[in-house]
Enzyme design. Structure first.
Site, PDB file in Angstrom:
ATOM      1  N   ASP A 138       0.832  -1.205   0.000  1.00 15.48           N
ATOM      2  CA  ASP A 138       0.000   0.000   0.000  1.00 15.48           C
ATOM      3  C   ASP A 138       0.871   1.262   0.000  1.00 15.48           C
ATOM      4  OD1 ASP A 138      -2.317   1.508   0.134  1.00 15.48           O
ATOM      5  OD2 ASP A 138      -3.108   0.506   1.903  1.00 15.48           O
ATOM      6  N   ASP A 196     -10.556   2.068  -3.377  1.00 11.08           N
ATOM      7  CA  ASP A 196     -11.120   1.858  -2.038  1.00 11.08           C
ATOM      8  C   ASP A 196     -12.636   1.912  -2.086  1.00 11.08           C
ATOM      9  OD1 ASP A 196      -8.887   1.356  -0.607  1.00 11.08           O
ATOM     10  OD2 ASP A 196      -8.652   3.366   0.214  1.00 11.08           O
TER      11      ASP A 196
END
Ligand code: DGJ
Length: 727
Positions: A478, A548
């Site tokens: 990430d 997301d």
């Protein structure tokens, strides 16, 4: 595939689909003659007409007033000798001048395609698949050499370009812009397609007319960004998914990028792509060279689906590497939206147990397992297991998961450091920062200076200590903020314009080393969802967390836009809970799964909260996906109806041998007395008969007449899925 015609002084890169033609003009100027559908019998006699245009200076040594660089379609233009359009290079010489005059010097044709040192690049599986033309130009005064690289693959409508500067002078020069490619199109009326957005709304498709003037699409964020993907297309106004010309440009790079599109008053369009020239300054020492990232230029004469399919093929077959290249990807359950930071062994194992019952193949432990990470204010950089959070510890957790026959994955954010972390307390100078200036936090974290070898080594040691202790099958990499205060204290003040690119080179070096050392781990990249969804990352990691935003309706646009250039097998897509955590929308499990199945399928919700009906449905979804995932991950993808144009979205997947297909239809809002919808399919065998539900229909009927979507579809967020098999 590549020839040089001595008589006409033209280079012709050609395969069974495209031609790309360059010419050497008087005084050795290198011009762009053509890129498009293949020309079998090119005469070489057609040249850009010489015209005297007022206020267009004549090229030095021109015999008359007719040759001006201001209008000539150039292959790699520079500023200073009368071309007032955007230059592809801007290099400051030792005497302060930025005027370079690169003229053709020599060429070389190589079998295969060279790899680019330190940079991601397309490769060949066999040398015979591609050929590469390297053209060398020289500036006689400065002694700089410019090398232009062009690769062409058999059967692919693509040219892969990059450039190099070799400093054969005695002095240091400063590169302020070096594009990966520049292309001039005389007399074209183009529309521009690009993918822009923001967090949770990535890769929204914008289509606009190219007007006279300059348009810059870029990222200065230190990453390819949610805001502007490094992919654009130039198309005709009549181009659709199925017809018309389209030119795609995708930069294989994950950092600051720019695409400049300029249309001049003579209707000539120039497009330049490369590393962002903003604040870029690279000190090139004598005898050193600088290599740009490459750009994948794809041409289609039959619309955007064809353009995308070429990209999907090239990326799957010539960019993605490693064990999972062209391999089916496991279904997964990720605990992020299920628990966020609030988990323990019992909670995780209860989710794992449910997942195993449902047939899900992998559990991914997301953020929150390391340091004191109970929220997002702390601990990035402290990559050691939080003692006691998982009572059994990570090794035992992984073992328990493996005992169930499932794989185990884990989350990292290696490039970051929390202000509240042991690492930052020990090494406050490891974050990007300008001395004596305040630093900007974002999500309470700083960016580690990955241009530094010592910083990289520390993180590498920490990560590999985890990898070597815990049996890990998957890693989610990430990156949750963009770069500010871009400055590296180890570099000389004159070199600060190099930091953003040196960061990328450092990152790529790290990724190369790590992925080679752990070839069995499946890596998925992520940056707050799809903030770094680019071809550069695909070279190291075969898939990316698309967004997301897990809301099915929002995903239609995000995945549609992403599919323009990135393969379906690269798009992570999960079914999450309702109301959706990003939009608050309530949608059916059916539409959530139909949207997520159109990618690399997974779940991201608390499976222990499901009703028994939902469990039954999910079990069926997982089994269905596993049965058809070869088709869904690697089939030929066709977009049929665009969510950017209306209420309906439809797309389909066709197997390579065209013997089966899967069609998805989505209707966002309900409407009373809805007109009937016919879906015309694509990519089937005209003469074959396909079983569609309980009827047999021919391929040409399905593609020309189409078939009706259920007229009784009811309610918002309706969806239908169709499986077709050749009989
Ligand atoms: C951002 C990612 O996109 C999410 O999926 C999740 O991993 C969080 N970061 C964790 O902090």
């Amino acid at each position: 595939m590549i020839t040089y015609n001595e008589q006409t002084q033209t280079f012709h890169l050609k395969n069974n689909k495209i031609s790309y033609i360059l010419g050497i003009e008087e005084n050795n100027y290198l011009t762009h003659l053509y890129f498009g559908k293949k020309i079998n019998h090119y005469s070489g006699n057609y040249r850009y007409p010489r015209t005297d245009r007022s206020f267009s200076p004549n090229a030095p040594n021109a015999v008359d007033r007719l040759l001006s660089l201001d209008t000539l379609p150039l292959e790699f233009p520079g500023y200073g000798y009368g071309d007032f359009r955007e230059p592809a290079h801007n290099i400051k010489l030792a005497n302060g001048s930025r005027i370079n005059d690169f003229r053709y010097e020599s060429y070389e044709i190589q079998q295969g395609k060279p790899q680019l040192s330190g940079l991601p690049a397309l490769y060949t599986n066999e040398e015979s698949e591609a050929e590469t033309l390297i053209i060398q130009l020289k500036d006689d005064v400065s002694g700089l050499k410019l090398r232009l690289l062009y690769s062409i693959y058999q059967n692919q409508s693509a040219i892969i370009r990059s450039s190099q500067i070799v400093n054969e002078s005695q002095d240091v020069v400063e590169i302020n812009r070096l594009a990966s490619q520049s292309t001039d199109f005389p007399n074209r009326e183009f529309e521009l397609i690009h993918l822009n957005g923001t967090w949770a709304r990535e890769r929204q498709l914008t289509r606009e007319k190219v007007h006279t003037g300059i348009k810059v699409l870029d990222s200065k964020r230190g990453s390819s960004s949610h805001q502007q993907n490094p992919f654009v297309a130039l198309v005709e106004s009549t181009t659709t998914e199925f017809q018309g010309e389209a030119y795609g440009f995708n930069l294989v790079y994950s950092g600051n990028h720019e695409t400049v599109i300029q249309k001049d008053p003579f209707n000539q369009t120039r497009i330049i792509s490369g590393i962002n020239s903003f604040n870029f300054g690279w000190q090139l020492q004598p005898n050193e060279s600088f290599q740009t990232p490459e750009v994948v230029m794809v041409y289609s004469q039959s619309g955007l689906n064809d353009l995308s399919q070429t990209y999907h093929h090239l990326f799957n077959h010539h960019l993605v590497r490693g064990k999972y290249r062209l391999q089916e990807r496991p279904t997964l359950i990720n605990n992020w939206e299920a628990t966020y930071f609030d988990f323990n062994e019992e909670k995780i194992m209860s989710i794992v147990n449910e997942a195993s019952e449902l047939g899900i193949e992998m559990f991914v432990l997301d953020d929150g397992w390391f340091g004191n990470r109970e929220d997002d204010f702390t601990s990035l950089g402290d990559w050691f297991e939080t003692e006691g959070k998982l009572a059994c510890g990570l090794v035992e957790l992984a073992n328990q998961i493996h005992d169930k026959g499932m794989k185990f994955g884990i989350w990292f954010e290696p490039e970051m450091v929390s202000e509240n972390s042991e690492l930052f307390r020990a090494h406050p100078d490891w974050a990007l920062a300008v001395p004596n200036r305040e630093k900007s936090l974002s999500r309470s974290q700083y960016v580690l200076d990955f241009s530094r070898a010592d910083v990289r080594e520390n993180i590498y040691q920490q990560m590999t200590a985890i990898f070597d202790r815990i049996p890990i099958d998957y890693v989610k990499w990430d990156m949750n903020r963009n770069m500010t205060e871009v400055y590296s204290i180890l570099l000389d003040p004159t070199m600060q314009g190099e930091v953003a690119h040196r960061y990328m080179l450092g990152l790529y070096e790290f990724l190369e080393k790590l992925t080679n050392a752990y070839p069995n781990i499946l890596f998925e990249s992520c940056s707050g969802g799809g903030g770094r969804f680019d071809a550069g990352f695909l070279y190291y990691m075969p898939q990316t967390w698309t967004s997301d935003n897990t809301d099915a309706v929002a995903r239609l646009k995000i995945q549609y836009g992403t599919s323009l250039t990135y393969p379906i097998s690269s798009m992570g897509a999960h079914v999450s809970a309702v109301p959706n955590h990003q939009t608050g929308r309530n949608t059916s499990l059916e539409i959530r799964s139909n949207a997520a199945m159109s990618g690399v399928f997974g779940y991201e919700l608390d499976l222990t909260q499901l009703t028994s009906n939902e469990k039954t449905e999910i079990k069926e979804q997982v089994a269905f996906y596993k049965k058809h995932r070869q088709l869904l991950q690697f089939g030929t993808f066709y977009r049929l109806e665009s969510p950017f144009e209306g209420n309906d979205t439809a797309w389909m997947f066709v197997s390579e041998d065209q013997s089966e297909a899967m069609v998805f239809y989505f209707r966002v809002l309900a409407e009373a007395s809805h007109p009937l919808v016919t879906l015309k399919l694509a990519g089937l065998l005209e003469d074959a008969t396909y079983q569609l539900n309980d009827i047999a229909v021919s391929g040409d009927e399905l593609m020309n007449l189409g078939f009706y979507i259920d007229s009784e579809l009811h309610g918002d967020y309706a969806t239908q899925r169709f499986y077709l098999r050749k009989i």
